[in-house]
Design an enzyme around this catalytic site. Structure first.
Site, PDB file in Angstrom:
ATOM      1  N   ASN A 168       7.016   6.829  -4.295  1.00  0.00           N
ATOM      2  CA  ASN A 168       6.549   5.472  -4.606  1.00  0.00           C
ATOM      3  C   ASN A 168       5.044   5.379  -4.769  1.00  0.00           C
ATOM      4  OD1 ASN A 168       9.028   4.185  -4.695  1.00  0.00           O
ATOM      5  ND2 ASN A 168       9.066   3.755  -2.512  1.00  0.00           N
ATOM      6  N   GLU A 174       1.873  -3.384   4.279  1.00  0.00           N
ATOM      7  CA  GLU A 174       3.046  -2.584   3.900  1.00  0.00           C
ATOM      8  C   GLU A 174       4.191  -2.942   4.841  1.00  0.00           C
ATOM      9  OE1 GLU A 174       5.873  -0.795   2.525  1.00  0.00           O
ATOM     10  OE2 GLU A 174       4.044  -0.503   1.346  1.00  0.00           O
ATOM     11  N   CYS A 206       8.624  -5.081  -8.941  1.00  0.00           N
ATOM     12  CA  CYS A 206       9.050  -6.071  -9.949  1.00  0.00           C
ATOM     13  C   CYS A 206      10.544  -6.124 -10.102  1.00  0.00           C
ATOM     14  CB  CYS A 206       8.509  -5.700 -11.322  1.00  0.00           C
ATOM     15  SG  CYS A 206       6.783  -5.541 -11.369  1.00  0.00           S
ATOM     16  N   SER A 261       0.809  -1.233   0.000  1.00  0.00           N
ATOM     17  CA  SER A 261       0.000   0.000   0.000  1.00  0.00           C
ATOM     18  C   SER A 261       0.836   1.273   0.000  1.00  0.00           C
ATOM     19  CB  SER A 261      -0.911   0.012   1.224  1.00  0.00           C
ATOM     20  OG  SER A 261      -0.120   0.099   2.407  1.00  0.00           O
ATOM     21  N   ASP A 286       5.467  -9.477   5.945  1.00  0.00           N
ATOM     22  CA  ASP A 286       5.636  -9.998   4.593  1.00  0.00           C
ATOM     23  C   ASP A 286       4.290 -10.537   4.119  1.00  0.00           C
ATOM     24  OD1 ASP A 286       6.228 -11.485   2.350  1.00  0.00           O
ATOM     25  OD2 ASP A 286       8.120 -12.261   3.132  1.00  0.00           O
TER      26      ASP A 286
END
Length: 1537
Positions: free
Chosen positions: A1492, A1083, A1141, A1061, A1105
């Site tokens: 971000n 998060e 990614c 988030s 996680d």
């Protein structure tokens, strides 16, 4: 022993006389050139200024290769002889004494400079007894002399003793006797080592100085004539115009532009004020062999053996050390001098290896240790200390503390070692960080105690980049062969580019080594992905064949394309024959299967280049036809079949007889059956279709085929299920003889309990593969790449026998697209008037307001055109030496090319012209409209726009006629005073809403009250024209205003889980749209999680996680370890997030290793969340390159998973700048909707934006895909600018840190009014900016305020910094092959690579206002346009990054008018965060949170589309009217709901 020459004149200081006598003794070992060099060096300080100027000019000529060495030596000798002769031997006039005329001062000064600084060295050199020393001296001199000045400055040490020219001959002793004339010899005798002939004449006293000077003058003139002839010959071979250029160039190349001389050994500038000399050794200092035998250093008893073998060197420590070259210059030892065989020595106090006390007590003073053969580093094992050592022929020495004079030079060495330590240790655990993140780490690390600097800066990182990168290369070499190198991480690639690092310098070749490198355990990355069975099967089983195929293709490609650079030292060395890769090679007896390069020969340039190529996505997508119809590619083959109808025709329409059944080769087919059709090319798979009708006519026995699209022809490509088909709107009539056979195509609808089946163990295969059975679940849109639930359409009874769903849908689309008129009114003036026209399913009535293309009409008031860039004026290229690089007019972040927003008009008449046959030409519909002016269209121009509301218009009575095809949509325009609510509430109530309060008269340039017919929307029948009043009664004001009135059904907010988030940009936008309620967020990064909590106090935020949480839920847990309640299956209605990614974005092809990385990536975890929870809506947000990673394989696999789960899905690229922020930010969005829901469309842009940033199409497998967006060239509103965003914020200074301050004024623009919201007591938070170092602050201060300014506008001057130090001027020392010289003839190169040679570490410069690294590598990187760039008030931000750095990727981060980088609040506004939005942590944490995040206005626009789909479904299910897309602020609300 040769006889001595006559003593030098008494005017010379005694010490100088002694040095000249010593030189005479050594004459047999020196060439003529070296003798001349050394004598001139000794006497140059005493020559007149004029003579010195002439000598400097000659130096410059020879350095620029305009003068040969032979002519140079002759000219120097002639010049000196002439000067001596002119004074009749009076040497006194050659010397410039002190102002008081006393020669004593000069003598003292020389004594100080010679004896004090060089004296100790002089004794050593005179002895020169070491054979190893002399041999290496002669071998190394030739390598350094060619690139350095031939005649060094006065203070340089003695020249090398290699006979480079070989022309100096030993004269007989008899020729060196005192002259018999009895006259005192002058300096002339010092330079009398000419030819033998000359000396023999001197012996006889036959030649007087005057004669000799005349003769030399003649020689010089001859040489000059010869030189001129050569030049003339060269010029005459050129064209006329070129001759002029040549002459001009000769004129402009003035001697003033010469390169300052460098020392031939240490390569330091001789006029550098920081050049220091070694102060000499104490009297008790010992030679190295003698020192090593000193008992104080012995660590053995008399009975013990000293060494295990004679090859072992003793190890000692050395403190209070200094390193210097043969000339006594203190110099660094890490700049490549040792590697180039330059002899460096060191002196200091040597101590035993066990002594850790750095003081001099107990040490043995040693002199001239060396020469140094190698230097090395040890202790790189994670501890704080890193040790440096030297190796000489006799021993190893570990360095302790430098001498006071050497400390500043050594501090840089320590800085680079600690810097590389920080970088390597940071990158072990953070492989995916950006350059800005690395800077953040470096700038926030506190240096170890005891170093004479208190902070690491970007300048120090760039200064030591070569060294740091080499340490990273060394670290990679110690890694496992299957580990991806740290060198290709994004931040290292950026550093390599910026600093111009040379890769592939082998440590074996360099005499620098890392001793006993300790392997540091690398971070294993995130936990293993938790996946559901379905996702696991797709990724692990289904594609193993695909991966093998890719690897085979990779091998082919490697053989063809991937060539090593062949230039770096790595490429040029042989295979080691020992590593795993070598042992697998056939030549070393292996199988040859692995095809891996020797581990010692892995080309770093190749690795970096490949990584760079993968990251780049070409903005200029090649023009490719959109794949609307694939039917053109279906080349079919007829079969020889026996065909006969079964039964009678079921219908006949005269020309065609329709049948229900047919028999083909004994197989019976019915209407509705599916068949295969043979392709023309036998290597292609069969085409599949449904038979929707069969008939016979004059063309023969026919059928109508509704084609299926195989998965491989969709965007899924090879990732699709080979048995899955998709419905498409494509059909064709063809002969029955094309049919190959009957196939079975099954429709697989979603199960009744679909939402609860997530995460169950499901079989991946939908049907058994018998060669004739297929299935389909979805309809596919080939243009937009949309997978949707198949459309439902029941055929009418009367056309059942020939009903084709594809035909019906295509007819409907065509029908909608064709413009039509309806409700005719009157006829007159050769026109037919209508009350309504329709286009694309939208009705337009008289009185409606419409959007029109900008070119549809112009305004009678010509506004002042936007200020174009002023024409370039002549620039002082000596003061601004880099300005020449600004040849492109394009400025990134400029709105000069931004298109105009739509024109707005109100329809007065709809008509068609009547043809000659009396019928109206309905194919050419015209509109008569009233024009609305926007503020920028009035005489006030853009200034008026800035303060006005973005949806403010002015009525005008100007009318114009436009084509109906120019209409782009409908909007609402009302008179502000007729509203029953506030203008703010009205504007926030929906999209496409405008208002006006005044009318504009272009003729008088005045604003007036609007006329009655403009404002009285309810006054029917008023004004002229046929039915226009009535039309106005049905205008958008009335009919569209009635829509937002709430009805019984309210849309519930979707219960949302926001994964990854961040600080909550996506959720904030969804809250503003009123579509969701974020109940859970995940998060891992604590500061961002805290920020999310601050803004969403009702949300459960998990800081764990995501894989761990999913595992807990799947195993049936209700809470996590902290007792927080976990969402259960069925709880989550919307899932959104942006999985990172970076872990697999490095290489563009999948192979077995990168594939396993992707399987463990967070994208796969996110898809598993989707599969388990089965939400109603799913949104994946990512960087633009997401759609291109791995040849779009990541995108394909993502869509493949969603399709297999049963989701409708699509993808697209959106530009955040088109939704109301002053920032370019392209984002890839994947949308999915559960079965039964409506799949949202992508939102249409609201604002115009720079066209270069709006290329949003995507090419996958050579097919070009676009999203459903139609507003590609214009939009309803103007672009938002930097001025709109932040002009109201108070001025702050570099490093401002007050977390809360007052606004100091009202908002000035519409955007600012929205972004501030309605706070009760407004407080401005987080208007803080990074504190940049003194040097960076000085650079920012010198960047001009003009638009487009950046580092290329910096002056090359010395500046006093805020910390009390001063910068240096950047020296241009090399000829730039590409860019030539400046207009004043000055050089433009800062490194030897500018001349096409390899980079020379000695050319690096630091602490300059113009950063040395930018001109060094500028030619290869678009001149680093935008670095240290200012934002433009009328422009926009580059993509907001996580750490605004003037030399970072974002580029333009300086405030338009203030000398600082942008503040956190300014960055937050550029993303569209309301001022009330809270951030958490230190300043860099806050920058990272903002950088971000998803811009909330973009998320809001998507949220409104999702909300519209929820409402549409509710309307369908209930049959009742539902409240439309909810109250919506114009662009954003002030705070979270």
């Amino acid at each position: 022993m040769p006889a001595r020459s006559a003593p030098p004149p008494p005017a010379l200081p005694p010490a100088l006389r002694r040095r000249l006598r010593d030189l005479e003794r050594d004459e047999d070992s020196l060439s003529e050139k070296e003798t001349l060099q050394e004598k001139l060096r000794l006497t140059r300080g005493f020559l007149r200024a004029e003579v010195q100027r002439r000598l400097s000019a000659l130096d410059a000529d020879v350095r620029c290769r305009e003068l040969s060495e032979e002519r140079y030596l002759a000219k120097v000798k002639a010049l000196l002889r002439r000067e001596l002769a002119a004074e009749n031997g009076d040497a006194a006039k050659l010397f410039s004494r002190a102002s008081n005329g006393c020669a004593g001062n000069g003598e003292e000064e020389w004594e100080r400079g010679g004896r004090g600084e060089d004296g100790a060295m002089e004794v050593e050199e005179a002895a020169a007894s070491s054979s190893s020393s002399s041999s290496s001296s002669s071998s190394s001199s030739s390598s350094s002399s060619s690139s350095s000045s031939l005649l060094p400055a006065p203070r340089a040490r003695k020249a090398r003793r290699s006979r480079s020219n070989g022309e100096s001959k030993k004269s007989p002793a008899s020729s060196r006797v005192t002259r018999s004339s009895g006259r005192q010899p002058t300096i002339l005798s010092v330079f009398s080592k000419g030819s033998t002939k000359r000396k023999s004449e001197e012996v006889n006293g036959a030649v007087k100085p005057e004669v000799s000077a005349e003769k030399d003058e003649e020689e010089e003139e001859e040489l000059e004539e010869k030189e001129q002839d050569e030049k003339r010959i060269k010029i005459e071979t050129k064209e006329g115009s070129e001759i002029k250029d040549e002459i001009t160039q000769v004129k402009t190349s003035t001697p003033a532009k010469t390169t300052p001389p460098k020392c031939v050994d240490c390569r330091q500038y001789l006029d550098d004020p920081d050049l220091k000399f070694f102060q000499g050794d104490p009297d008790d200092a010992l030679e190295e062999p003698e020192m090593l035998t000193d008992e104080r250093l012995s660590i053995f008893d008399a009975n013990e053996d000293g060494f295990e073998s004679y090859e072992d060197l003793p190890q000692h420590k050395v403190t209070s050390f200094s390193v210097y070259d043969k000339r006594g210059h203190l110099c660094p030892f890490d700049t490549g001098l040792i590697e180039r065989n330059i002899e460096l020595y060191f002196s200091g106090a040597v101590k035993p290896i066990y002594d850790d006390n750095p003081c001099l007590d107990g040490g043995v003073r040693a002199k001239k240790l060396g020469p140094i053969n190698a230097w090395w580093i040890t202790g790189f094992d994670g501890g704080e200390k890193a040790l440096i050592g030297f190796t000489t022929a006799f021993a190893d020495y570990i360095l302790m503390e430098p001498s006071e004079e050497y400390a500043p030079i050594f501090a840089l060495m320590q800085e680079k070692i600690y810097m590389s330590k920080i970088v390597v240790e940071f990158l072990q655990n953070n492989r995916d960080v950006s350059y800005e993140d690395l800077l953040n780490k470096i700038e926030t690390t506190v240096p170890p105690v005891g170093l004479n600097f208190n902070r690491f800066t970007e300048d120090s990182l760039l200064r030591h980049a070569q060294f740091v990168v080499e340490q990273v290369e060394s670290y990679d070499e110690a890694g496992d062969s299957d580990e991806p190198p740290v060198l290709i991480t994004p931040c290292m690639r950026d550093l390599i580019k910026l600093a111009g690092v040379t890769l592939g310098k082998r440590r074996a070749v360099r005499r620098q080594a890392i001793r006993h490198p300790t392997r540091i355990d690398k971070d294993k990355g995130p936990t293993k992905a938790t996946t559901t069975k379905l996702v696991y099967l797709i990724f692990d089983t289904f594609f193993s064949e695909q991966i093998e195929k890719d690897e085979r293709e990779d091998d082919k490609e490697n053989a063809m394309k991937r060539r090593r650079c062949g230039v770096c030292e790595v490429c040029q060395q042989p295979e080691c024959g020992k590593c795993k890769a070598c042992q697998n090679m056939v030549k070393f007896g292996g199988s040859g299967r692995s095809k891996q390069a020797c581990l010692q020969r892995r080309c770093p340039n190749l690795a970096v280049r490949e990584a760079d190529e993968d990251e780049e996505v070409d903005d200029n997508i090649p023009e490719m036809p959109s794949p609307k119809k694939m039917l053109q590619g279906r080349k079919k083959k007829q079969n020889k079949s026996r065909i006969s109808w079964v039964g009678e025709p079921i219908k006949s329409d005269g020309k065609k007889d329709f049948y229900q059944r047919v028999c083909i080769d004994s197989e019976t087919l019915e209407v509705g059956d599916c068949v295969s059709v043979s392709p023309d090319d036998p290597t292609k798979p069969l085409y599949l279709a449904r038979v929707t009708a069969m008939w016979e006519d004059s063309s023969g026995q026919m059928f109508h085929a509704h084609w299926f699209c195989p998965g491989s022809d969709t965007v899924l490509g090879a990732t699709s299920d080979p048995l899955e088909l998709f419905l498409v709107d494509e059909c064709e009539d063809m002969q029955l003889s094309y049919i190959h056979g009957k196939v079975n195509v099954i429709y697989k609808p979603p199960s009744e309990n679909w939402a609860m089946e997530g995460g169950l163990d499901m079989e991946i295969k939908m049907v058994e593969d018998d060669g004739r059975t297929y299935f389909y679940q979805m309809w596919y849109d080939q243009e937009y790449a949309r997978f949707e639930t198949p459309p439902r359409a029941q055929p009418m009874e009367d056309n059942k026998y020939k009903f084709c769903l594809s035909c019906a849908r295509l007819d409907e689309v065509r029908h909608k697209e064709i413009p039509k008129v309806a409700e005719p009114l009157d006829e007159g003036d050769g026109k037919m008037f209508y009350a309504m026209a329709t286009k694309n399913g939208v009705q337009y009535r008289v009185g409606d307001s419409v959007y029109l293309l900008p070119e549809a009409f112009s305004f009678s008031m010509k506004p002042a055109s936007p200020a174009k860039r002023p024409k370039k004026e002549a620039v002082d290229e000596d003061l601004y030496p880099e300005h020449y690089r600004k040849y492109s007019e394009y400025i990134k972040g400029s709105n000069l090319d931004a298109p105009d927003p739509y024109r707005v008009g109100r329809i007065k008449e709809i008509f068609c012209h009547i043809r000659t046959n009396g019928k109206p030409n309905e194919a050419d519909i015209k509109l008569r409209i009233w024009k609305f002016y926007r503020p920028e269209n009035t005489h006030k121009s853009m200034k008026a726009t800035y303060h006005a509301d973005i949806n403010l218009l002015y009525w005008s009575d100007e009318e114009t006629t436009v084509d109906f095809c120019a209409v782009q949509g409908r909007c609402t325009v009302v008179y502000g005073e007729d509203l029953t609510e506030s203008i703010q509430d009205y504007s926030a109530g929906g999209l496409d809403r405008f208002y006006f309060l005044e009318a504009y008269n272009a003729k008088t340039k005045s604003f007036e009250d609007p006329p009655n017919h403009a404002r009285s929307s309810g006054n029917k029948g008023k004004g002229k024209g046929k039915g226009k009043g009535k039309g106005k009664g049905k205008s958008s004001t009335t009919c569209e205003q009635s829509e937002p009135e709430p009805t019984e059904l309210k849309l519930p907010k979707l219960r949302t889980l926001d994964v990854f988030s961040g600080c909550g940009g996506l959720s904030e936008g969804f809250h503003q749209a009123g579509v969701s309620e974020t109940l859970w967020a995940i998060e891992m990064w604590e500061p961002a999680a805290q920020a999310f909590r601050l803004n969403n106090p009702g949300t459960t935020v998990f800081t764990e996680d995501c894989n761990v949480l999913l595992k807990l839920v799947m195993s049936g847990e209700k809470t996590n370890s902290l007792g927080q309640k976990l969402p259960q299956k069925g709880d989550v209605e919307m899932l959104c997030g942006g999985p990172p990614c970076q872990g697999f974005s490095g290489m563009n092809r999948f192979n077995s290793r990168t594939y396993s990385k992707f399987k463990n990536s967070l994208v796969v975890s996110f898809l598993s969340y989707c599969d388990y929870y089965r939400p109603r809506f799913f949104l994946l947000e990512n960087v633009r390159n997401f759609v291109s990673f791995k040849r779009s394989m990541v995108l394909k696999l993502t869509l493949r998973c969603l399709v297999r789960m049963g989701y409708q899905c699509t993808f697209g690229v959106l530009q955040a700048g088109q939704y109301g922020v002053a920032q370019t930010r392209r984002r890839a969005i994947v949308l999915a909707a559960a079965p039964g829901e409506k799949l949202p469309m992508f939102p249409e842009p609201l604002h115009v934006f720079a066209p270069r940033a709006c290329q949003l199409s995507v090419v996958v497998d050579d097919k070009k895909f676009v999203s459903n967006i139609t507003r590609t060239y214009s939009g309803p509103f103007r672009t938002i600018t930097v001025r709109d965003t932040m002009s109201d914020l108070p001025e702050i200074r570099n490093g401002a840190s007050a977390l809360e301050i007052s606004y100091n004024g009202e908002p000035q623009s519409w955007f600012q009014r929205q972004i501030r919201g309605s706070q009760y007591q407004p407080i401005l938070r987080d208007h803080i900016c990074k504190d940049m170092s003194a040097l960076v602050a000085a650079r920012m201060r010198h960047i001009p305020l003009a638009p487009g300014s950046d580092w290329r506008d910096l002056p090359n001057i010395e500046v006093r910094l805020s910390d009390g130090t001063s910068t240096r001027k950047l020296r241009y020392t090399h000829h730039e092959k590409k860019n030539g010289r400046s207009s004043s003839g000055a050089l433009r190169g800062v490194c030897s690579c500018a001349e096409g040679k390899p980079c020379d570490p000695a050319d690096r410069q630091f602490n300059t206002l113009i950063p040395w690294c930018l001109p060094h590598t500028g030619n290869r990187h678009n001149h680093w346009a935008g670095l240290y760039g200012r934002l433009e008030w009328d422009g926009f931000f580059s993509t907001t990054v996580t750490n605004p750095e003037p030399m970072g990727k974002q580029g333009r981060v300086l405030h338009p008018e203030q000398h600082r980088v942008v503040s956190v609040r300014e960055c937050a506004r550029s993303q569209g965060f309301p001022d009330t939005y809270r951030l958490f942590g230190n300043i860099l944490d806050k920058h990272r949170q903002v950088g971000n995040a998803v811009p909330p206005p973009l998320a809001k626009a998507i949220g409104l589309e999702i909300r519209a789909c929820v409402g549409a479904r509710m309307r369908e299910e209930s049959g009742a009217a539902v409240a439309p897309p909810a109250p919506e602020k114009m662009e954003m609300t002030a705070a979270a709901d």
